[in-house]
Enzyme design. Structure first.
Site, PDB file in Angstrom:
ATOM      1  CE  LYS A 113      -4.058  -2.201   0.711  1.00  0.00           C
ATOM      2  NZ  LYS A 113      -3.644  -3.621   0.715  1.00  0.00           N
TER       3      LYS A 113
HETATM    4  C1  LIG Z   1      -4.247  -4.708   0.228  1.00  0.00           C
HETATM    5  C2  LIG Z   1      -3.441  -5.937   0.164  1.00  0.00           C
HETATM    6  C3  LIG Z   1      -3.728  -6.935  -0.776  1.00  0.00           C
HETATM    7  C4  LIG Z   1      -4.897  -6.840  -1.726  1.00  0.00           C
HETATM    8  O1  LIG Z   1      -4.704  -5.845  -2.713  1.00  0.00           O
HETATM    9  P1  LIG Z   1      -5.961  -5.275  -3.509  1.00  0.00           P
HETATM   10  O2  LIG Z   1      -5.412  -4.170  -4.335  1.00  0.00           O
HETATM   11  O3  LIG Z   1      -6.943  -4.797  -2.481  1.00  0.00           O
HETATM   12  O4  LIG Z   1      -6.511  -6.399  -4.313  1.00  0.00           O
HETATM   13  C5  LIG Z   1      -2.901  -8.042  -0.813  1.00  0.00           C
HETATM   14  N1  LIG Z   1      -1.867  -8.187   0.048  1.00  0.00           N
HETATM   15  C6  LIG Z   1      -1.573  -7.248   0.966  1.00  0.00           C
HETATM   16  C7  LIG Z   1      -0.436  -7.473   1.898  1.00  0.00           C
HETATM   17  C8  LIG Z   1      -2.341  -6.091   1.052  1.00  0.00           C
HETATM   18  O5  LIG Z   1      -2.036  -5.164   1.971  1.00  0.00           O
END
Ligand SMILES: *Cc1c(COP(=O)(O)O)cnc(C)c1O
Length: 493
Positions: A113
């Site tokens: 993120k």
């Molecule tokens: C948010 C997240 C995901 C999922 O990603 P999306 O874009 O919501 O599909 C997968 N792995 C981790 C560690 C995340 O923080």
């Protein structure tokens, strides 16, 4: 260059600039902003080969954010991708066996993120300036764990903004919770809700759509915006690392010019994999986009049957950031496969809202041929971490392990495969260490960090050192039907 405008997935008459789309987050009709067309890259793969992450980011993002000046965009990029990351490369591509793990967790909060949330505050404040917005911007965010901390870290003490984060009290790891509840900053609030991530997300969405509330805010000099992955200002920066990864494979001679690669993405809200699809549509030779789910396999079922059905038991897994039954960003794909038909998209989303289910037409299904899907059970996820470690010494986090298992199951040997590695194993240390050796099951999570250092031969990330020392600052909790009241309280309405 021509300006690229953004439309709502639910109303094609609405047309806004990229900076307006970033400011608003969600379209007023509840739809998501999408570019009128996905722009092509205006540089060759050969030119991309030698570029830094920041240079690649500029090449990709300028195609989408056409109302930002070169100076504005470059400034946002420089501020975002700096020494907050623990590697100069920003993301790294690690070859293990014959698979490539694209490590997206070298930022401040050690999950992917950070890739988007370290730039979003700068895109947002630049957008506010460009549009002469005098209101203070209130970032309202629902998190399944990782978004919350990354958004808090990104927005803390950014002038002209406040941020309020809601997370499911029992739905995040201890590390994730501590990361959020210890967040410093004069403009940050963190609230634990008595519900799951979907409750948090629905509550936030309802507030964005609540005209009365929006009016009341405006009276106080406030306006909402979103740091959730529905914001186009998060999606666009995520396209960058897929372009960068392809260029690196090329630069290192791992692939031939124009050789197609497959990409596997551990998926929750469908933002990350959608960004990979945008990279493909921009011109990057990507073969299949493989959507990997955990036991909440609503997306796997959708790709197999064309039926999206959230009416099922919600499972708490060891990959909590993927514990999601309503994948918001899927709406953007639905819109594309519906032939950019906003009426059709709106109807399907209304069905989802009222009955929790919709089915796409055969035509739409046929347009999903670039996608493939798989899922991993809890046992398979654990097995994957164990196997990869025993065989290679490389330690996966639980989310990446879901994708890695799916890759092993469905990727063909004659195509190079890149797995999006979305979190550091330190963030989910308990599940990771228990997968490696059952005897860690009864050990305190916080005693396992050192063990993980030894086992993985990596250094303890700064983000972990931080939570070991920081004080808990935030203790607010609320029921799912009290989220609006809580926000009003915080803002003094
Ligand atoms: C948010 C997240 C995901 C999922 O990603 P999306 O874009 O919501 O599909 C997968 N792995 C981790 C560690 C995340 O923080």
């Amino acid at each position: 260059m021509m300006n690229l405008y953004y439309k709502s997935t639910r109303n094609s008459d609405l047309k806004v600039t990229s900076s307006e789309a970033i400011l608003t987050g969600l379209a007023p009709d509840g739809g998501l902003f999408v570019p009128e067309m996905i722009p092509k890259l205006d540089v060759t793969l050969d030119e991309l080969k030698g570029m830094s992450y920041q240079e690649t980011a500029y090449c990709v993002m300028k195609q989408f954010l056409t109302d930002f000046t070169e100076e504005e965009l470059k400034e946002c990029i420089e501020k975002a991708y700096d020494s907050k990351f623990d590697t100069e490369e920003i993301v790294t591509l690690v070859k293990v066996d014959n698979t490539y793990y694209l490590e997206l967790f070298h930022g401040a909060t050690i999950a992917f993120k950070d890739m988007a949330l370290s730039i979003l505050p700068h895109l947002l404040t630049t957008s506010a300036r460009k549009n002469k917005v005098a209101n203070e911007i209130i970032i309202l965010t629902a998190t399944s764990g990782d978004t919350g901390k990354a958004a808090l870290a990104g927005f803390a003490d950014v002038a002209g903004t406040k941020i309020i984060v809601f997370y499911p009290k029992d739905g995040v790891s201890r590390v994730q919770e501590l990361q959020m509840t210890t967040q410093k900053g004069n403009n940050v609030d963190v609230v634990a809700i008595h519900g799951n991530f979907d409750n948090a997300q629905s509550g936030v969405k309802a507030m964005f759509e609540d005209r009365e509330l929006v009016k009341e805010l405006a009276g106080k000099g406030y306006q909402f915006s979103s740091a959730n992955s529905i914001n186009i200002g998060r999606l666009v920066p995520q396209v960058v690392y897929y372009v960068y990864a392809y260029a690196k494979l090329l630069e290192h001679g791992e692939i031939e010019a124009n050789e197609a690669i497959d990409i596997v993405v551990p998926t929750g809200n469908f933002g990350n994999i959608l960004a990979a699809y945008y990279a493909k549509l921009m011109g990057i030779p990507i073969g299949k986009l493989i959507c990997a789910s955990n036991e909440n396999k609503v997306l796997f079922d959708f790709f197999k049957t064309g039926v999206y059905d959230k009416n099922r038991e919600f499972v708490l897994t060891t990959s909590p950031s993927m514990d999601i039954l309503i994948s918001s960003n899927l709406e953007r794909l639905i819109y594309l496969i519906a032939g950019e038909d906003s009426d059709k998209t709106r109807h399907l989303m209304e069905e989802l809202k009222s009955g929790g289910r919709y089915e796409i037409s055969e035509d739409m299904k046929a347009r999903l041929k670039d996608f493939s899907s798989g899922y991993a059970s809890e046992e398979e996820t654990e097995g994957e971490i164990n196997n990869v470690y025993r065989k290679t010494g490389y330690v996966l986090d639980t989310h990446t392990a879901v994708a890695s298992h799916v890759c092993r199951e469905i990727c063909s040997d004659d195509r190079k495969c890149v797995i999006a590695s979305t979190a550091s194993p330190y963030k989910f240390v308990k599940s990771v260490m228990t997968s490696i050796d059952k005897s860690y099951e009864n050990k305190d999570e916080f005693l396992l960090f050192e063990t993980l250092c030894d086992v993985s031969k990596t250094q303890m990330p700064q983000a972990i050192k931080d939570i070991l020392e920081a004080d808990i600052i935030h203790r607010k909790e609320c029921d799912t039907d009290k989220m609006k009241e809580t926000v009003k309280n915080i803002l003094g309405l």
